[in-house]
Scaffold this motif. Structure first.
Motif, PDB file in Angstrom:
ATOM      1  N   GLU A 133       0.830  -1.206   0.000  1.00 38.66           N
ATOM      2  CA  GLU A 133       0.000   0.000   0.000  1.00 38.66           C
ATOM      3  C   GLU A 133       0.864   1.256   0.000  1.00 38.66           C
ATOM      4  O   GLU A 133       0.611   2.204  -0.741  1.00 38.66           O
ATOM      5  N   LEU A 134       1.906   1.258   0.843  1.00 41.24           N
ATOM      6  CA  LEU A 134       2.794   2.415   0.916  1.00 41.24           C
ATOM      7  C   LEU A 134       3.580   2.579  -0.382  1.00 41.24           C
ATOM      8  O   LEU A 134       3.747   3.692  -0.878  1.00 41.24           O
ATOM      9  N   GLN A 135       4.054   1.484  -0.949  1.00 41.30           N
ATOM     10  CA  GLN A 135       4.782   1.563  -2.212  1.00 41.30           C
ATOM     11  C   GLN A 135       3.901   2.141  -3.317  1.00 41.30           C
ATOM     12  O   GLN A 135       4.348   2.975  -4.111  1.00 41.30           O
ATOM     13  N   ARG A 136       2.652   1.709  -3.357  1.00 42.58           N
ATOM     14  CA  ARG A 136       1.728   2.220  -4.381  1.00 42.58           C
ATOM     15  C   ARG A 136       1.450   3.703  -4.170  1.00 42.58           C
ATOM     16  O   ARG A 136       1.396   4.476  -5.129  1.00 42.58           O
ATOM     17  N   TRP A 137       1.264   4.106  -2.914  1.00 47.90           N
ATOM     18  CA  TRP A 137       1.007   5.510  -2.617  1.00 47.90           C
ATOM     19  C   TRP A 137       2.188   6.373  -3.077  1.00 47.90           C
ATOM     20  O   TRP A 137       2.009   7.401  -3.711  1.00 47.90           O
ATOM     21  N   TYR A 138       3.391   5.925  -2.749  1.00 49.32           N
ATOM     22  CA  TYR A 138       4.595   6.681  -3.083  1.00 49.32           C
ATOM     23  C   TYR A 138       4.789   6.780  -4.598  1.00 49.32           C
ATOM     24  O   TYR A 138       5.011   7.873  -5.134  1.00 49.32           O
ATOM     25  N   GLY A 139       4.740   5.663  -5.288  1.00 44.08           N
ATOM     26  CA  GLY A 139       4.861   5.649  -6.737  1.00 44.08           C
ATOM     27  C   GLY A 139       6.133   6.286  -7.276  1.00 44.08           C
ATOM     28  O   GLY A 139       6.145   6.798  -8.385  1.00 44.08           O
ATOM     29  N   HIS A 140       7.199   6.325  -6.504  1.00 43.38           N
ATOM     30  CA  HIS A 140       8.490   6.920  -6.887  1.00 43.38           C
ATOM     31  C   HIS A 140       8.358   8.386  -7.294  1.00 43.38           C
ATOM     32  O   HIS A 140       9.077   8.872  -8.158  1.00 43.38           O
ATOM     33  N   ARG A 141       7.434   9.084  -6.640  1.00 43.60           N
ATOM     34  CA  ARG A 141       7.268  10.525  -6.882  1.00 43.60           C
ATOM     35  C   ARG A 141       8.165  11.282  -5.907  1.00 43.60           C
ATOM     36  O   ARG A 141       7.934  11.243  -4.693  1.00 43.60           O
ATOM     37  N   PRO A 142       9.181  11.964  -6.405  1.00 48.29           N
ATOM     38  CA  PRO A 142      10.148  12.639  -5.535  1.00 48.29           C
ATOM     39  C   PRO A 142       9.511  13.580  -4.519  1.00 48.29           C
ATOM     40  O   PRO A 142       9.985  13.677  -3.382  1.00 48.29           O
ATOM     41  N   ARG A 153       6.977  13.168  -2.819  1.00 47.56           N
ATOM     42  CA  ARG A 153       6.402  12.411  -1.703  1.00 47.56           C
ATOM     43  C   ARG A 153       7.459  11.722  -0.839  1.00 47.56           C
ATOM     44  O   ARG A 153       7.119  11.049   0.135  1.00 47.56           O
ATOM     45  N   PHE A 154       8.739  11.866  -1.206  1.00 47.55           N
ATOM     46  CA  PHE A 154       9.773  11.105  -0.507  1.00 47.55           C
ATOM     47  C   PHE A 154       9.809  11.380   0.996  1.00 47.55           C
ATOM     48  O   PHE A 154       9.946  10.447   1.782  1.00 47.55           O
TER      49      PHE A 154
END
Length: 67
Positions: free
Chosen positions: A19-28, A30-31
């Motif tokens: 869930e956290l990985q999907r939320w983050y989505g490698h968007r800088p 949101r780091f």
């Protein structure tokens, strides 16, 4: 069973939740929040052993963590 495979199996639970990985989505942008949430997850019961194992391994050798 080789060492790398055994270590991967014993430390896989240290990874951020799906869930956290999907939320983050490698968007800088949101780091910062992703990091905060990851550290919170590492403190929960499900992640405790794996996080401790990673800390122990890091004291004795170099680690490469993939995201």
């Amino acid at each position: 069973m080789n060492f790398a495979y055994k270590e991967k199996a014993s430390t896989a639970k240290a990874a951020p939740s799906i869930e956290l990985q999907r939320w983050y989505g490698h968007r800088p942008q949101r780091f910062g929040e992703f990091r905060r949430r990851c550290l919170t997850e590492l403190g929960d019961q499900r992640h405790t052993y794996a996080a401790a194992r990673l800390r122990d391994l890091a004291q004795h050798r170099s680690l490469t963590l993939l995201t």
